[in-house]
Design a protein around this motif. Sequence first.
Motif, PDB file in Angstrom:
ATOM      1  N   GLU A  95       0.851 -78.895 -67.082  1.00 55.66           N
ATOM      2  CA  GLU A  95      -0.339 -78.686 -67.201  1.00 55.66           C
ATOM      3  C   GLU A  95      -1.134 -77.581 -68.624  1.00 55.66           C
ATOM      4  N   GLY A  97      -2.768 -75.866 -72.505  1.00 55.94           N
ATOM      5  CA  GLY A  97      -4.470 -75.432 -72.706  1.00 55.94           C
ATOM      6  C   GLY A  97      -3.847 -75.215 -74.759  1.00 55.94           C
ATOM      7  N   LEU A 121      -5.552 -80.143 -72.255  1.00 57.90           N
ATOM      8  CA  LEU A 121      -6.438 -79.993 -72.466  1.00 57.90           C
ATOM      9  C   LEU A 121      -6.428 -79.227 -74.057  1.00 57.90           C
ATOM     10  N   TRP A 239      -7.879 -84.203 -72.243  1.00 56.26           N
ATOM     11  CA  TRP A 239      -9.643 -83.475 -72.266  1.00 56.26           C
ATOM     12  C   TRP A 239      -9.460 -83.216 -74.287  1.00 56.26           C
ATOM     13  N   GLN A 276     -10.571 -75.994 -70.864  1.00 55.83           N
ATOM     14  CA  GLN A 276     -10.106 -75.164 -70.394  1.00 55.83           C
ATOM     15  C   GLN A 276     -10.020 -74.428 -68.761  1.00 55.83           C
ATOM     16  N   ARG A 279     -12.952 -77.353 -66.386  1.00 58.01           N
ATOM     17  CA  ARG A 279     -12.547 -78.826 -66.460  1.00 58.01           C
ATOM     18  C   ARG A 279     -11.131 -77.964 -65.582  1.00 58.01           C
ATOM     19  N   VAL A 283      -8.465 -81.503 -63.209  1.00 57.69           N
ATOM     20  CA  VAL A 283      -7.106 -81.599 -63.612  1.00 57.69           C
ATOM     21  C   VAL A 283      -6.173 -81.565 -62.229  1.00 57.69           C
TER      22      VAL A 283
END
Length: 291
Positions: A95, A97, A121, A239, A276, A279, A283
């Motif tokens: 993951e 951002g 994200l 996202w 970030q 959510r 996630v």
Amino acid sequence: MIREHRIPVDGRHLSVLDAGQESGPAVFVSHGTPGSALLWRGSVEDVESRGMRLLGYDRPGYGGSGPHSDRRVADAARDIAAIADALGIERFAVEGGSGGGPHVLACGALLPERVVGVACLAGVAPYPAEGLDWLEGMGQDNLDEFAAALAGREELEPFCRRLADGMIATDADSLVEALRSLMSAPDAAVVTGEFGEFLIDATRRAVSESIEGWVEDDFAFVNPWGFELGDIQVPVQLWHGAQDRFVPIAHGRWLAERIPGVEAHLSEEDGHLTIQLGRIGDVHAWLLEHF
């Protein structure tokens, strides 16, 4: 409890922070720009509640990780794979951002046998991007930063050093003002208290000793990434918020149209930070489903 690792990779070292259940499904976090391996308490608590493992690392040139000159976005895939090898992790999720977004997409494209899912994200799109005005909608600070990046190292280094010094010296109450051109109302509302202190601590870790990681990130973004979005064959969740002044939602829309099979969530209410921060439970739940 946060575990710390120092992983050798190609004659340099990567600094890693590791939380949650060691035997649980592992998620690697790719931090923003500038950023570091520090893990947000809320994210750690969420993975702990799900029996998962969360690993953050300082990208080369940030914090405790040695520099990697002329690195590309694609190089993140090899670094994360090396960390996973050293820690005995065969399959994992990623993951990321903001500036971490491109780096996790690289893992999706280049590590299809190991990556079970990718969450991006508020991620930035490649530069240049056909059909996208890459800079439109960014706050003035980012416009100035990428103008410096396109001009070259002599312009970018002093720019990043000046901003880094200002961010290191500020506090949570002053952070909104320091980033005024980038702060939409939703983002300004969450940059307070504990989360504001976390952002400052993460930045201090990232750039107190060197700005090389930040400089190399910016060059990596505006140069060829080293992979094609069409090569991504693993599940991707994207996202992006319409109130984002750091990375405008046009980037998210552009990526959503080009990543095969992407599950895109485009929010009218969210900004760069709230997408970030707010959510992360969604996630982690989605990533867990793909193990």
